[in-house]
Design a protein around this motif. Sequence first.
Motif, PDB file in Angstrom:
ATOM      1  N   ARG A   5       0.854  -1.188   0.000  1.00  0.00           N
ATOM      2  CA  ARG A   5       0.000   0.000   0.000  1.00  0.00           C
ATOM      3  C   ARG A   5       0.886   1.233   0.000  1.00  0.00           C
ATOM      4  NH1 ARG A   5      -4.841   0.479   4.036  1.00  0.00           N
ATOM      5  NH2 ARG A   5      -3.233   0.176   5.626  1.00  0.00           N
ATOM      6  N   PHE A   6       0.645   2.120  -0.962  1.00  0.00           N
ATOM      7  CA  PHE A   6       1.392   3.363  -1.039  1.00  0.00           C
ATOM      8  C   PHE A   6       0.871   4.329   0.025  1.00  0.00           C
ATOM      9  CE2 PHE A   6       2.194   2.889  -5.923  1.00  0.00           C
ATOM     10  CZ  PHE A   6       2.882   1.717  -5.682  1.00  0.00           C
ATOM     11  N   GLY A   7       1.626   5.416   0.259  1.00  0.00           N
ATOM     12  CA  GLY A   7       1.222   6.388   1.266  1.00  0.00           C
ATOM     13  C   GLY A   7      -0.146   6.968   1.001  1.00  0.00           C
ATOM     14  N   ASP A 144       4.350   8.507   0.562  1.00  0.00           N
ATOM     15  CA  ASP A 144       5.490   7.829  -0.044  1.00  0.00           C
ATOM     16  C   ASP A 144       5.077   6.827  -1.119  1.00  0.00           C
ATOM     17  OD1 ASP A 144       8.191   7.832  -0.267  1.00  0.00           O
ATOM     18  OD2 ASP A 144       8.596   6.569   1.479  1.00  0.00           O
ATOM     19  N   ARG A 145       5.971   6.700  -2.086  1.00  0.00           N
ATOM     20  CA  ARG A 145       5.813   5.777  -3.207  1.00  0.00           C
ATOM     21  C   ARG A 145       7.131   5.049  -3.449  1.00  0.00           C
ATOM     22  NH1 ARG A 145       1.552   6.274  -6.787  1.00  0.00           N
ATOM     23  NH2 ARG A 145      -0.031   7.771  -6.087  1.00  0.00           N
ATOM     24  N   PRO A 146       7.111   3.941  -4.196  1.00  0.00           N
ATOM     25  CA  PRO A 146       8.344   3.171  -4.410  1.00  0.00           C
ATOM     26  C   PRO A 146       9.381   3.924  -5.231  1.00  0.00           C
ATOM     27  CG  PRO A 146       6.406   1.849  -4.941  1.00  0.00           C
ATOM     28  CD  PRO A 146       5.938   3.264  -4.768  1.00  0.00           C
ATOM     29  N   ASN A 147      10.626   3.596  -4.991  1.00  0.00           N
ATOM     30  CA  ASN A 147      11.699   3.944  -5.917  1.00  0.00           C
ATOM     31  C   ASN A 147      11.811   2.769  -6.881  1.00  0.00           C
ATOM     32  OD1 ASN A 147      14.169   4.139  -7.243  1.00  0.00           O
ATOM     33  ND2 ASN A 147      15.198   5.101  -5.527  1.00  0.00           N
ATOM     34  N   PRO A 148      11.381   2.930  -8.140  1.00  0.00           N
ATOM     35  CA  PRO A 148      11.364   1.777  -9.047  1.00  0.00           C
ATOM     36  C   PRO A 148      12.740   1.273  -9.433  1.00  0.00           C
ATOM     37  CG  PRO A 148      10.787   3.776 -10.227  1.00  0.00           C
ATOM     38  CD  PRO A 148      10.859   4.141  -8.778  1.00  0.00           C
ATOM     39  N   ALA A 149      13.784   2.082  -9.198  1.00  0.00           N
ATOM     40  CA  ALA A 149      15.151   1.630  -9.457  1.00  0.00           C
ATOM     41  C   ALA A 149      15.740   0.896  -8.259  1.00  0.00           C
ATOM     42  CB  ALA A 149      16.036   2.820  -9.830  1.00  0.00           C
ATOM     43  N   ALA A 209      12.320  -9.783  -6.209  1.00  0.00           N
ATOM     44  CA  ALA A 209      12.083 -10.029  -7.624  1.00  0.00           C
ATOM     45  C   ALA A 209      10.574 -10.147  -7.858  1.00  0.00           C
ATOM     46  CB  ALA A 209      12.793 -11.308  -8.040  1.00  0.00           C
ATOM     47  N   PRO A 210      10.085  -9.857  -9.062  1.00  0.00           N
ATOM     48  CA  PRO A 210      10.854  -9.459 -10.245  1.00  0.00           C
ATOM     49  C   PRO A 210      11.012  -7.943 -10.392  1.00  0.00           C
ATOM     50  CG  PRO A 210       8.596  -9.866 -10.897  1.00  0.00           C
ATOM     51  CD  PRO A 210       8.672 -10.136  -9.408  1.00  0.00           C
ATOM     52  N   GLY A 211      10.367  -7.153  -9.524  1.00  0.00           N
ATOM     53  CA  GLY A 211      10.360  -5.709  -9.721  1.00  0.00           C
ATOM     54  C   GLY A 211      11.561  -4.992  -9.147  1.00  0.00           C
ATOM     55  N   TYR A 212      12.157  -5.526  -8.069  1.00  0.00           N
ATOM     56  CA  TYR A 212      13.331  -4.915  -7.430  1.00  0.00           C
ATOM     57  C   TYR A 212      13.126  -3.421  -7.170  1.00  0.00           C
ATOM     58  CZ  TYR A 212      15.559  -9.261  -8.862  1.00  0.00           C
ATOM     59  OH  TYR A 212      15.853 -10.576  -9.057  1.00  0.00           O
ATOM     60  N   GLY A 213      12.041  -3.085  -6.539  1.00  0.00           N
ATOM     61  CA  GLY A 213      11.735  -1.681  -6.263  1.00  0.00           C
ATOM     62  C   GLY A 213      10.333  -1.325  -6.710  1.00  0.00           C
ATOM     63  N   TRP A 214       9.923  -1.844  -7.844  1.00  0.00           N
ATOM     64  CA  TRP A 214       8.566  -1.612  -8.328  1.00  0.00           C
ATOM     65  C   TRP A 214       7.724  -2.877  -8.106  1.00  0.00           C
ATOM     66  CZ3 TRP A 214       5.643   2.327  -9.067  1.00  0.00           C
ATOM     67  CH2 TRP A 214       4.403   2.159  -9.703  1.00  0.00           C
TER      68      TRP A 214
END
Length: 406
Positions: A5-7, A144-149, A209-214
């Motif tokens: 869940r995002f912020g 807050d949201r994910p850092n996709p990198a 995995a598989p998103g490693y951030g996302w």
Amino acid sequence: MSSIRFGLDRLLADPALRRPLAGKRVALLAHPASVTRDLTHSLDALAALPDITLSAAFGPQHGLRGDKQDNMVESSDYTDPLLGIPVFSLYGEVRRPTTAMMDSFDVLLVDLQDLGCRIYTFITTLRYVLEEAARHGKSVWVLDRPNPAGRPVEGTLLREGWESFVGAGPLPMRHGLTMGELARWFVATLKLDVDCRVIDMEGWQPEAAPGYGWPLGERSWINPSPNAPNLSMARAYAGTVMLEGTTLSEGRGTTRPLELFGAPDLDARAIIADMRTLAPDWLRGCVLRDCWFEPTFHKHAGKLCNGVQIHVEDPAHYDHAAFRPWRVQALAFKAIRRLWPDYPLWRDFGYEYEFERLAIDLINGSPLLREWVDDPAATPADLDVLAGADEAAWREARRAFLRYPA
């Protein structure tokens, strides 16, 4: 049921989290990717809550809801036709909110999807609103949201005096922090006296995995800017963004922007071969493929370009920990300089409102990368020494601001 869940989603679901906003004038800083789990824009979702009084909204580069395609294409202020509230542009006549803008709210909610790269201007906009909130006694809440990198760190640190709209502070190119973590880092390093709160995510696993951030497979990808169309771009961006400071096409005007590069007068196979000879270890974790493309707009529009695409989507080839996009792109520049010493690589033009310094230096936060490329005697080991020390220092400096377990 989604495990993350995002912020924003947490704030919408929990009246207790929103209770401090009661009786306050609330503003929102958002962009097209500021959406809920069901893809409702955050402005619409917040407006539907009876206990939230929206008084204003702000849009960063590329706009609150619309998409301005290129850099230095400004957005105007306007009145939201449904809500009747002012929508202020922080990428128009001003990039730092004015006193009149700050007077329009008590609490600013920041809901911006970042790409995890220092040059992405949403980071600078975050710094500016925090500084102005400190001056005007306002509160800032970062949803807050994910850092996709993900968490990896790469690149030299921005040097003192090189701050700009694409360089908000002494960060490496790939910083590995979320917007909430960056907000706390800004508050601490700038010594800001400001009420800054972070509504954390729940369930974010940056090493999974598989998103490693996302959260791949759990959340839809919405472009945070027009040329950020997918996760592959986000992974490559900390390297390919440097192409904006060159005469090479970065793929704008194609369907794979900032995942490839090229020009009509390049020999892509020769470039890849020289990269493999120079620093094969720098190419781990991805696959380089020579290709042809014709941009429909931007650099080399309408011309057939020979180029290289960086592939990071196939789990059989992509290694998140090994992939180092900044070094991959630096190595491509080095190969071009070795193959064609007089190639006009560096683009001399106004970049993000800076006209006195070369764009490639502004992007990197110093001339170090360009000087390494242009020095025939400089080796990959030399750049590793420069960047490695900065990367180690940053990993230690950011440790106190990490809010999520690996």
